[in-house]
Motif scaffolding. Structure first.
Motif, short mmCIF file in Angstrom:
data_model
loop_
_atom_site.label_atom_id
_atom_site.label_comp_id
_atom_site.label_asym_id
_atom_site.label_seq_id
_atom_site.Cartn_x
_atom_site.Cartn_y
_atom_site.Cartn_z
N ILE A 14 -60.34 -67.74 -45.50
CA ILE A 14 -61.31 -68.15 -44.37
C ILE A 14 -62.66 -67.92 -44.20
O ILE A 14 -63.50 -68.44 -44.16
N LYS A 15 -62.98 -66.51 -44.60
CA LYS A 15 -64.25 -65.99 -44.91
C LYS A 15 -64.85 -66.79 -45.82
O LYS A 15 -66.17 -67.20 -45.64
N LYS A 16 -64.41 -67.01 -47.14
CA LYS A 16 -65.06 -67.96 -48.15
C LYS A 16 -65.58 -69.49 -47.64
O LYS A 16 -66.67 -69.68 -47.75
N LYS A 17 -64.69 -69.91 -46.92
CA LYS A 17 -64.97 -71.30 -46.37
C LYS A 17 -66.15 -71.21 -45.08
O LYS A 17 -67.02 -72.17 -45.00
N ALA A 18 -65.74 -70.04 -44.38
CA ALA A 18 -66.87 -69.79 -43.49
C ALA A 18 -68.19 -69.56 -43.98
O ALA A 18 -69.21 -70.03 -43.47
N ILE A 19 -68.54 -68.94 -45.15
CA ILE A 19 -69.70 -68.79 -45.72
C ILE A 19 -70.39 -69.93 -46.03
O ILE A 19 -71.41 -70.65 -45.87
N GLU A 20 -69.48 -70.89 -46.66
CA GLU A 20 -69.91 -72.14 -47.03
C GLU A 20 -70.39 -72.97 -45.80
O GLU A 20 -71.53 -73.76 -45.79
N ILE A 21 -69.61 -73.02 -44.74
CA ILE A 21 -69.91 -73.76 -43.36
C ILE A 21 -71.41 -73.00 -42.75
O ILE A 21 -72.37 -73.79 -42.31
#
Length: 200
Positions: A14-21
């Motif tokens: 979740i954190k990895k995807k959040a960083i992208e967004i």
């Protein structure tokens, strides 16, 4: 979709995807639904593990800061000469920070709930700046670095190289996968700074 088993693995996904967004849209423009939709999950797991958008952003920033501190401390603890240390710092920092894009920190000074994170960010940057200056002063005292430029002037040159490489990565002028090419450019640019230090 999240392919993970443990709580930590789920949180990391979740954190990895959040960083992208956050990197693409910035904090203010990002919604929890943006992150959930991009992972093809409901918003439930995000609220369960991070409470809200602020909690998720804080966790992402914690990762950003801890990795930079780890890189910085590891490189500064070596017995490498000044140029080698700075070239490694520029390379490793640029690779890590480029993951957070142009917008991760976009206008965070203006967002009240991010005040403490902004203070931490500025404090960390001040620490990095001061430690570079201290290293330069030590090497100048030892006679291993020219005194023709002040520590502030040398650090300014280091930051100019770093910001140029970071922008090249963010704009995809350089590819993060072409590590040797990135290192070659850093070395070439640093040689220019080295000449300036000698000629003044």
């Amino acid at each position: 979709m999240i392919y993970a088993n443990t709580d930590k693995e789920i949180m990391d996904e979740i954190k990895k995807k959040a960083i992208e967004i956050f990197a693409a849209k910035g904090y203010a423009a990002t919604k929890i639904s943006d992150i959930a939709d991009s992972l093809s999950i409901s918003r439930g797991p995000i609220y369960y593990y991070f409470q809200d958008k602020f909690g998720l952003y804080t966790s992402a920033y914690d990762h950003f800061e801890s990795e930079l501190m780890k890189i910085h401390n590891e490189i500064f603890s070596t017995k490498d000469d000044f140029q080698t240390k700075m070239e490694r710092i520029i390379f490793e920092f640029s690779k890590h920070i480029s993951l957070f894009g142009h917008n991760f920190f976009f206008r965070i000074k203006e967002i009240p709930e991010l005040h403490d994170i902004n203070v931490r960010y500025e404090k960390m940057n001040t620490l990095f700046y001061e430690e570079k200056c201290a290293l330069i002063r030590e090497e100048q005292r030892n006679g291993t670095l020219s005194t023709s430029l002040s520590p502030d002037e040398i650090v300014k040159g280091v930051y100019l190289i770093y910001l140029g490489i970071l922008e090249a990565l963010n704009s995809e002028l350089l590819s993060r996968d072409q590590e040797e090419e990135i290192k070659d450019w850093i070395h070439l640019l640093f040689e220019g700074l080295h000449k300036k230090m000698k000629s003044n």
